[in-house]
Design an enzyme around this catalytic site. Structure first.
Site, PDB file in Angstrom:
ATOM      1  N   SER A  99       0.813  -1.216   0.000  1.00 52.47           N
ATOM      2  CA  SER A  99       0.000   0.000   0.000  1.00 52.47           C
ATOM      3  C   SER A  99       0.844   1.262   0.000  1.00 52.47           C
ATOM      4  CB  SER A  99      -0.899   0.019   1.235  1.00 52.47           C
ATOM      5  OG  SER A  99      -0.096   0.050   2.409  1.00 52.47           O
ATOM      6  N   PRO A 125       1.993  13.022  13.736  1.00 54.00           N
ATOM      7  CA  PRO A 125       2.042  12.535  12.350  1.00 54.00           C
ATOM      8  C   PRO A 125       0.718  11.987  11.847  1.00 54.00           C
ATOM      9  CG  PRO A 125       3.330  11.130  13.826  1.00 54.00           C
ATOM     10  CD  PRO A 125       2.982  12.360  14.592  1.00 54.00           C
ATOM     11  N   ASN A 126      -0.016  11.257  12.692  1.00 51.21           N
ATOM     12  CA  ASN A 126      -1.291  10.683  12.254  1.00 51.21           C
ATOM     13  C   ASN A 126      -2.444  11.664  12.409  1.00 51.21           C
ATOM     14  OD1 ASN A 126       0.465   8.300  13.424  1.00 51.21           O
ATOM     15  ND2 ASN A 126      -0.925   7.367  11.943  1.00 51.21           N
ATOM     16  N   HIS A 183      13.735  -5.355 -45.517  1.00 45.52           N
ATOM     17  CA  HIS A 183      14.365  -6.626 -45.135  1.00 45.52           C
ATOM     18  C   HIS A 183      15.883  -6.490 -45.047  1.00 45.52           C
ATOM     19  CE1 HIS A 183      10.596  -8.924 -45.866  1.00 45.52           C
ATOM     20  NE2 HIS A 183      10.425  -8.011 -46.822  1.00 45.52           N
ATOM     21  N   SER A 313      37.215   1.419 -28.138  1.00 41.74           N
ATOM     22  CA  SER A 313      37.779   0.130 -27.743  1.00 41.74           C
ATOM     23  C   SER A 313      38.985   0.332 -26.850  1.00 41.74           C
ATOM     24  CB  SER A 313      38.184  -0.677 -28.985  1.00 41.74           C
ATOM     25  OG  SER A 313      38.865  -1.858 -28.624  1.00 41.74           O
ATOM     26  N   SER A 314      39.143  -0.595 -25.906  1.00 38.89           N
ATOM     27  CA  SER A 314      40.324  -0.570 -25.036  1.00 38.89           C
ATOM     28  C   SER A 314      41.501  -1.294 -25.658  1.00 38.89           C
ATOM     29  CB  SER A 314      39.981  -1.222 -23.692  1.00 38.89           C
ATOM     30  OG  SER A 314      39.606  -2.583 -23.892  1.00 38.89           O
ATOM     31  N   LYS A 319      39.173   2.990 -33.074  1.00 39.71           N
ATOM     32  CA  LYS A 319      37.787   2.546 -33.232  1.00 39.71           C
ATOM     33  C   LYS A 319      36.850   3.515 -32.510  1.00 39.71           C
ATOM     34  CE  LYS A 319      35.209  -1.802 -33.201  1.00 39.71           C
ATOM     35  NZ  LYS A 319      33.926  -1.400 -32.604  1.00 39.71           N
ATOM     36  N   ASN A 321      32.648   4.055 -31.701  1.00 39.38           N
ATOM     37  CA  ASN A 321      31.364   3.347 -31.722  1.00 39.38           C
ATOM     38  C   ASN A 321      30.168   4.301 -31.623  1.00 39.38           C
ATOM     39  OD1 ASN A 321      32.759   0.907 -31.799  1.00 39.38           O
ATOM     40  ND2 ASN A 321      32.829   0.755 -29.566  1.00 39.38           N
ATOM     41  N   GLU A 326      23.421   3.336 -28.852  1.00 33.41           N
ATOM     42  CA  GLU A 326      23.490   2.159 -27.989  1.00 33.41           C
ATOM     43  C   GLU A 326      22.887   2.441 -26.621  1.00 33.41           C
ATOM     44  OE1 GLU A 326      27.510   0.149 -29.976  1.00 33.41           O
ATOM     45  OE2 GLU A 326      27.641   1.206 -28.058  1.00 33.41           O
TER      46      GLU A 326
END
Length: 461
Positions: A99, A125-126, A183, A313-314, A319, A321, A326
């Site tokens: 709840s 509080p209540n 396609h 790239s490591s 390179k 990306n 991604e």
């Protein structure tokens, strides 16, 4: 020296609470009971809780149920909660009582403790912060308020921004023709603006779908209290809370048509989550198109070059990306998963109450936040800055055997297929092979096979 803990008491007895913590026994019991994920309720949800407690206190004061001293203290602190000043005091785990009672009492206890610093009157509080309320109407209302604010302030503007960015890019690329693909295979040519304006229409359709849900989000369960009958709340309480929230936020919140519906189910949250999932599917489609067009630079399509943002790239020097598409694809996957959780949780309405409210709130708000941020990042760091490799596009177009489709009305399908196969097998431009295999002269062929003309629709007389 002060003790590290103090003793707090509730209806179940005594327990230790950190001496500096502004929460009380019920919050501490939740902390002790649910050491599950370390995930807290989202900022926007805590914001909504603060706004609801503010509106509730103000309404109760106007109904002469809460003294001005107590009310003004509660209102001041509740707004501080809404503005994020006390977020560190909301430690309850997402995976708690279904709840959301623990989160409601967390808010009640923190606001009461801090309000007692603002007034000489005792704030409970209540009895005071939670006056006229139940967790069973506060938490569903907080889900609606937080989702409505997040969608209106963050997601819809982000989708508008993304659509505008795509359309501006399309306008700048309206004269560039490329090979179409169905396609993932060569097909008839399209203009770049035609292709990516399809993305913009996707995003604008997502905007419309999400917008349609908003009126149902504006309906609040507040005032239904425990089971929908409104027990212990003034008859005008729910209407007053909604009116104050509307005035404060500029969003037309209103009393729910049916408290029983508002408490017992989360169909509107499920509906919104479904539209967020659709938006995620759109973003993944766009991201995958960008990745394919950017693929290469030598062995792929290499139609475009996305902005170079970081080494890819490591181990492979040089390179780069497509990191933004991604990342956006991963956001999409997360949102699709979140929708599965919200859908399953939405089924957990038993009689007068859904009992998976916290996880619905968490996943719904996370999806809105992720999509809002991803849409802007995709616009700024991928779409706005990509460049087109026109030389590659023209070379592919010249050798595209599918251009022969334009000759079907003149030479027929079977003859066209033979020409296409020969052009493909010999790696020659379709124009050259068609000149050998048909009676059409060069001028006729150039007119019929002009890629730019082929993007304009139907047969020309």
């Amino acid at each position: 020296m002060t003790s590290e803990y103090r003793i707090e008491k509730d209806s179940m007895g005594e327990l230790e609470v950190p001496s500096k913590a502004p929460w009380g026994a019920q919050t501490q019991r939740a902390i002790n009971n649910f050491p599950i994920s370390g995930l807290r309720m989202p900022r926007q949800f805590v914001r909504a809780m603060g706004l609801i407690k503010w509106a509730a206190a103000r309404t109760n004061r106007e109904l002469s149920l809460l003294s001005p001293g107590r009310s003004m203290a509660i209102e001041a602190v509740a707004l501080q909660v809404a503005e994020g000043e006390h977020d560190e005091h909301f430690p309850v785990d997402v995976f708690q009582t279904g709840s959301g009672t623990s989160s409601n009492m967390n808010a009640n206890e923190v606001i009461a403790t801090l309000s007692n610093h603002e007034t000489e009157e005792d704030v409970h509080p209540n009895d005071h912060v939670n006056m006229g309320q139940s967790s069973n109407d506060v938490i569903p209302s907080a889900i609606h308020v937080s989702a409505a604010l997040s969608v209106s302030e963050d997601l819809l503007p982000a989708l508008e921004y993304l659509a505008n960015t795509i359309e501006k890019k399309a306008e700048n690329l309206s004269n560039i023709v490329k090979t179409g693909r169905t396609h993932l295979m060569d097909a008839m040519p399209v203009r770049f603006d035609q292709e990516i304006n399809g993305w913009a229409h996707q995003i604008r359709a997502d905007y419309e779908r999400i917008s349609v849900v908003l009126p149902r989000l504006y309906e609040l369960a507040q005032g239904g209290t425990a089971v929908g009958t409104g027990i212990n709340a003034h008859a005008d309480f729910g209407k007053g809370v909604a009116a104050h929230l509307a005035e404060k936020t500029g969003i037309t919140f209103k009393q729910a048509k049916s408290y029983f519906e508002g408490l017992s189910c989360q169909d509107t949250a499920v509906e919104l989550s479904g539209q967020l999932k659709t938006t995620a599917v759109s973003l993944m489609k766009i991201s995958n198109d960008l990745r394919w067009m950017n693929s290469g630079p030598l062995a792929g399509l290499s139609e475009i070059a996305l902005p170079s943002l970081q080494p890819g790239s490591s181990i492979m020097p040089g390179k780069v990306n497509p990191v933004i598409p991604e990342a956006v694809s991963m956001v999409s996957a997360q949102v699709i998963g979140n929708d599965a959780t919200v859908t399953l949780a939405g089924q957990s309405g038993n009689f007068q109450l859904n009992v998976m409210l916290p996880v619905i709130a968490y996943n719904l708000l996370q999806s809105v936040e992720l999509l809002s941020n991803a849409a802007r990042v995709l616009a700024d760091s991928a779409i706005e800055g990509f460049t087109v490799n026109e030389k590659n596009l023209q070379e592919a177009l010249a050798k595209n055997p599918i251009l022969v489709t334009a000759l079907n009305p003149v030479i027929g399908y079977e003859k066209g297929a033979a020409i296409a196969k020969k052009a493909y097998a010999e790696g020659r431009p379709i124009l050259d092979v068609a000149a050998e295999e048909t009676d059409l002269n060069d001028d006729e062929l150039k007119l019929l096979l002009d890629p730019s003309e082929l993007t304009s629709g139907g047969i020309k007389s």
